[in-house]
Motif scaffolding. Structure first.
Motif, PDB file in Angstrom:
ATOM      1  N   PHE A  44       0.810  -1.202   0.000  1.00 14.69           N
ATOM      2  CA  PHE A  44       0.000   0.000   0.000  1.00 14.69           C
ATOM      3  C   PHE A  44       0.852   1.264   0.000  1.00 14.69           C
ATOM      4  N   LEU A 250      -5.259   2.910  -6.561  1.00 10.13           N
ATOM      5  CA  LEU A 250      -6.354   2.071  -7.057  1.00 10.13           C
ATOM      6  C   LEU A 250      -6.152   1.665  -8.520  1.00 10.13           C
ATOM      7  N   GLU A 309     -14.715  13.096 -12.564  1.00  6.97           N
ATOM      8  CA  GLU A 309     -14.510  12.818 -11.143  1.00  6.97           C
ATOM      9  C   GLU A 309     -14.678  11.338 -10.828  1.00  6.97           C
ATOM     10  N   TYR A 310     -15.367  10.628 -11.710  1.00  4.75           N
ATOM     11  CA  TYR A 310     -15.615   9.217 -11.437  1.00  4.75           C
ATOM     12  C   TYR A 310     -14.627   8.308 -12.149  1.00  4.75           C
ATOM     13  N   PHE A 312     -12.000   6.991 -11.254  1.00  3.70           N
ATOM     14  CA  PHE A 312     -11.513   5.860 -10.467  1.00  3.70           C
ATOM     15  C   PHE A 312     -12.524   4.729 -10.401  1.00  3.70           C
ATOM     16  N   SER A 313     -13.794   5.072 -10.603  1.00  5.47           N
ATOM     17  CA  SER A 313     -14.781   4.000 -10.572  1.00  5.47           C
ATOM     18  C   SER A 313     -14.610   3.088 -11.783  1.00  5.47           C
ATOM     19  N   PHE A 316     -12.080   0.646 -10.815  1.00  2.77           N
ATOM     20  CA  PHE A 316     -12.695  -0.216  -9.822  1.00  2.77           C
ATOM     21  C   PHE A 316     -13.629  -1.244 -10.466  1.00  2.77           C
ATOM     22  N   LEU A 319     -11.715  -3.870 -12.149  1.00  2.00           N
ATOM     23  CA  LEU A 319     -11.129  -4.742 -11.121  1.00  2.00           C
ATOM     24  C   LEU A 319     -12.146  -5.770 -10.634  1.00  2.00           C
TER      25      LEU A 319
ATOM     26  N   LEU B 216     -10.993  -0.361  -0.705  1.00  2.00           N
ATOM     27  CA  LEU B 216     -10.367   0.962  -0.886  1.00  2.00           C
ATOM     28  C   LEU B 216     -11.088   1.706  -2.003  1.00  2.00           C
ATOM     29  N   GLY B 217     -11.354   0.988  -3.096  1.00  2.00           N
ATOM     30  CA  GLY B 217     -12.053   1.587  -4.229  1.00  2.00           C
ATOM     31  C   GLY B 217     -13.457   2.011  -3.861  1.00  2.00           C
ATOM     32  N   ILE B 218     -14.178   1.140  -3.125  1.00  2.00           N
ATOM     33  CA  ILE B 218     -15.541   1.465  -2.727  1.00  2.00           C
ATOM     34  C   ILE B 218     -15.577   2.754  -1.919  1.00  2.00           C
ATOM     35  N   GLU B 220     -13.479   5.231  -1.919  1.00  2.00           N
ATOM     36  CA  GLU B 220     -13.214   6.397  -2.777  1.00  2.00           C
ATOM     37  C   GLU B 220     -14.451   6.752  -3.599  1.00  2.00           C
ATOM     38  N   ILE B 221     -15.133   5.715  -4.105  1.00  2.00           N
ATOM     39  CA  ILE B 221     -16.272   5.985  -4.986  1.00  2.00           C
ATOM     40  C   ILE B 221     -17.418   6.626  -4.207  1.00  2.00           C
ATOM     41  N   ALA B 224     -16.576  10.109  -3.679  1.00  3.44           N
ATOM     42  CA  ALA B 224     -16.625  10.853  -4.946  1.00  3.44           C
ATOM     43  C   ALA B 224     -18.069  11.177  -5.311  1.00  3.44           C
ATOM     44  N   VAL B 225     -18.972  10.223  -5.117  1.00  7.84           N
ATOM     45  CA  VAL B 225     -20.383  10.470  -5.414  1.00  7.84           C
ATOM     46  C   VAL B 225     -20.894  11.616  -4.549  1.00  7.84           C
ATOM     47  N   ASN B 228     -19.708  14.987  -5.825  1.00  8.00           N
ATOM     48  CA  ASN B 228     -20.084  15.464  -7.150  1.00  8.00           C
ATOM     49  C   ASN B 228     -21.573  15.505  -7.427  1.00  8.00           C
TER      50      ASN B 228
END
Lengths: 336, 455
Positions: A44, A250, A309-310, A312-313, A316, A319, B216-218, B220-221, B224-225, B228
């Protein structure tokens, strides 16, 4: 003509940025996958390793600039890279000696080592921000464009100007060289082969007389080198900000997992896959479409599937899809 | 048994002593060439202590949730910040008054239809996945998802544009249900639990590293939601004026109440200071009550057959599986429970702050610090999590002050204009990060069982 304009716009806003970003992700993912393959944990601290290494490179760049040393049309940061890599390798070896070696000795569960790497991440993030600050830093110097958009427009008479920034070209070229050198090292040298052997089967490697501590040390040095190069290229391309590197964790992990953790080839493919999907889905396609589609078919909106802004989703989602349907990644990676 | 109980008592007493010192001793240092007001080592202010204690209590609740996931079940999730943020969102969606101008067919009505459509598409895709085979399945599911996405956006986008166009400076969102703030607390738990169910269904059962990356991704998301989607919670414009929970009054209403003024006059207190402290105290009582309730429930669960089963699964999944325990299902259960507790604490947090600031939900603050609390306190020990929460939050606050004081003192003979001096004295925030990292590494290495080891 319209078709050519559309093609140039596509190159400008999707292909070139995505290729550069993909190369940066691929280098980061290679570092993640090497550490995973040999040390068997997800590091990490990788994002902040990149930030730290790039910070050292920036300090050396400033020092060189103050002495009047420059690298002609190329950014001075390229000259500073070896110093950054050396410093980062020393830090990584020190970290391994003080933190990770103990967990290797007691054969701790991987998740404990992951938590330890979180501690390392904290410390490294703090030190980076202490020495370089949290502000945004532009450190790209030298020639700005390899292909200047205005020059391109006047030469070709197209509406769209093709822009290829120096940093983007350098990113791709450097990444190519580094990957070539890495594969040559892994496949052709004795040390590289011992690394792969150790990664494939630890016990067998030990029986054949491979010194595990040496393999681990070399892995840290290579991973640090990759991380520093990736971090510096990212900073050159987009400007350096210490906070941004944590968020790269990520997409980098996603790239490594998608390609199959522990598989270097997969990490590269994963990096480009993530970069192209991210930019493809968050780019507003209106400009490209306006050249190809007839007026009557043009939609009103920006034709942007997801707001930036999304982004990174996207990594994800990729992934999760890969983990659910092909847990070892596209190329075969390590066990689930 | 008695030994560990004594240890618990002594460590809690020491923690109390630290807070007592903070409240009673005023200690400032005055380095040369620095701010004349000096740098605080101990504030000597009960208001500061109460401020710290309130966050300690909320952190303790979050730590209990994480302890359920990690200490009981060995699940390593790095998305805690997401659950806390969802709890905060519940505070907005439940207790703010509705923005009536957009509660019509073009606004909220259309929005609900869009969200239902989205759910329907996902449901249809899941159904198709279960009932089709081979290539038909791949293409069918893809077609449903892609087509559904465009359909959803076609319904959703105009509704959002309509809602966000309504008085963007003051509203631009849908508001909430206008229910009391106390209702928002369980609602926060429910929202976090629902999200945890969806995440757990997909991500649990992956190996531990993957779960960490996925969560970790969840996290962040989710954040982020919230940053925004202005229609939901005004995004980075922040939703403010979230009402306080019963029975906490506002300071102003206290200062206007004759009974309170008489009380202050009797005891010789300044009504302004007294009202602030009274409000903080009421919050503290309320939070303590919730903390004790959850602590009691966690202890009960830990010592029940269910708790023993969870620990058995944690220590050896294969063996427990062979004994007929449904490992994945139990993991899902405990993951949801832990997330719900974090969501509850998140909702409590916004009803205290009175506002939802999505950009304040950083993983450092709400994921890794909570982890640190659980690990320092002692994984698997509920009292340990509470102690860890108090200690780490206290340090989180004080290291900032101490770092400033130390840096100003260390650099007092340096040239005031030097860049190094300003870099060092400006790095108190970074000192905090570094100290937290060092604590984590030291505890993990030399006392992996924490301050209060699991029995």
């Amino acid at each position: 003509m319209d078709f050519l304009n559309a093609l140039v716009a596509l190159l400008n806003f999707v292909v070139i940025p995505a290729t550069a970003y993909g190369a940066q992700l691929a280098l980061g993912a290679l570092a993640a996958t090497l550490v995973y393959g040999v040390l068997r944990f997800s590091n990490f601290a990788l994002g902040d390793t990149m930030a730290f290494g790039a910070a050292v490179v920036i300090l050396f760049t400033w020092w060189f600039q103050s002495m009047g040393i420059s690298f002609g049309p190329l950014p001075t940061a390229i000259l500073a890279l070896p110093f950054g890599i050396a410093a980062m390798s020393a830090v990584a070896l020190l970290t391994d000696r003080t933190v990770y070696r103990y967990y290797r000795r007691v054969k701790a569960k991987p998740v404990i080592v992951v938590i330890a790497s979180m501690g390392v991440m904290f410390i490294m993030a703090g030190i980076t921000r202490m020495i370089i600050g949290v502000q945004e830093i532009q450190f790209a110097d030298g020639q700005k464009f390899l292909i200047d958009p205005t020059w391109f427009r006047t030469e070709t008479g197209l509406n769209e100007g093709l822009a290829l920034r120096m940093t983007q070209a350098i990113t791709v070229v450097t990444a190519g060289l580094v990957v070539w050198a890495l594969f040559w090292f892994l496949n052709r040298t004795r040390t590289g082969k011992s690394m792969r052997a150790y990664s494939d089967n630890e016990d067998l490697a030990l029986l054949s007389g491979i010194n595990p501590e040496r393999v681990v040390a070399i892995t840290w040095i290579i991973a640090s080198g990759l991380a520093v190069i990736a971090g510096t290229l990212y900073g050159l391309d987009k400007s350096y900000k210490a906070f941004n590197y944590f968020a790269l964790l990520l997409p980098i992990f996603a790239a490594a997992v998608v390609g199959g953790l522990g598989n270097p080839l997969g990490a590269i493919a994963g990096g480009f896959l993530i970069a192209y999907s991210e930019i493809g889905l968050t780019y507003a396609w209106k400009k490209v479409a306006s050249y190809i589609l007839p007026e009557s078919l043009m939609p009103d909106g920006l034709m942007q599937l997801l707001s930036t802004e999304y982004k990174f989703s996207v990594s994800f989602a990729i992934l999760i899809i890969v983990l659910l349907f092909k847990p070892t990644g596209i190329f075969k990676g390590k066990a689930v | 048994m008695t030994n560990s109980r004594n240890r618990t008592l002594i460590l809690f007493a020491l923690m109390g002593l630290l807070l007592l010192l903070e409240g009673t001793v005023h200690w400032q240092v005055h380095p040369l060439n620095a701010d004349a007001s000096g740098y605080t080592i101990l504030s000597g202010s009960w208001n500061v202590v109460l401020e710290i204690v309130l966050m300690c209590l909320l952190s303790a609740i979050m730590a209990l949730g994480v302890n359920l996931q990690w200490g009981y079940a060995g699940l390593f999730s790095t998305g805690i910040v997401g659950f806390v943020a969802l709890g905060g969102l519940a505070g907005v969606l439940v207790s703010l008054p509705p923005v009536t101008a957009v509660w019509n067919a073009a606004g909220v009505g259309r929005l609900v239809v869009a969200l239902l459509t989205g759910l329907g598409v996902v449901g249809l895709a899941v159904f198709a996945y279960g009932h089709l085979k081979g290539r038909a399945r791949t293409w069918g599911v893809t077609a449903i998802l892609v087509g559904g996405f465009f359909l959803y956006r076609a319904i959703f986008d105009p509704a959002v544009a309509y809602i966000e166009a309504n008085d963007p400076a003051a509203a631009g969102n849908i508001g909430g249900l206008g229910l009391p703030a106390l209702v928002a607390w369980p609602a926060g738990a429910l929202m976090a639990a629902a999200a945890a169910w969806a995440i757990g269904k997909t991500a649990l059962g992956l190996r531990s590293d993957y779960l960490a990356i996925a969560t970790l991704g969840i996290g962040e998301i989710i954040v982020a939601v919230m940053k925004n989607e202005d229609w939901l919670d005004r995004g980075v414009k922040n939703a403010t004026q979230i009402p306080r929970p019963w029975p906490v009054p506002t300071e102003v209403s206290l200062q206007e109440s004759q009974r309170f003024l008489d009380f202050c006059a009797n005891w010789g207190l300044n009504p302004v200071t007294a009202s602030t402290i009274a409000v903080q105290l009421l919050y503290a009582l309320l939070f303590t009550a919730v903390l004790l309730l959850i602590l009691w429930a966690c202890e009960l669960a830990l010592n029940s057959p269910w708790g023993r089963m969870m620990r058995a699964i944690r220590d050896n999944e294969t063996a427990s599986g062979a004994m007929g325990k449904d490992v994945t299902k139990r993991h899902l259960q405990v993951f949801i429970l832990g997330a719900a507790i974090c969501g509850l604490a998140g909702a409590m947090l916004v009803t205290r702050d009175g506002q939802l600031v999505p950009s304040s939900y950083t993983p450092l603050r709400f994921t890794f610090t909570i982890w640190l609390m659980v690990i320092v306190g002692g994984s698997g020990n509920n009292w340990g999590s509470v102690l860890g929460a108090f200690l780490i939050w206290y340090l989180w606050n004080k290291v900032f002050d101490w770092g400033s004081a130390a840096m100003w003192s260390a650099t007092q003979y340096m040239d005031p204009a030097s860049g190094l001096k300003s870099a060092l004295t400006g790095s108190a925030e970074q000192m905090r990060t570094i100290v937290m990292g060092v604590i984590l590494l030291v505890v993990l290495r030399f006392a992996p069982k924490g301050l209060l080891p699991e029995k």
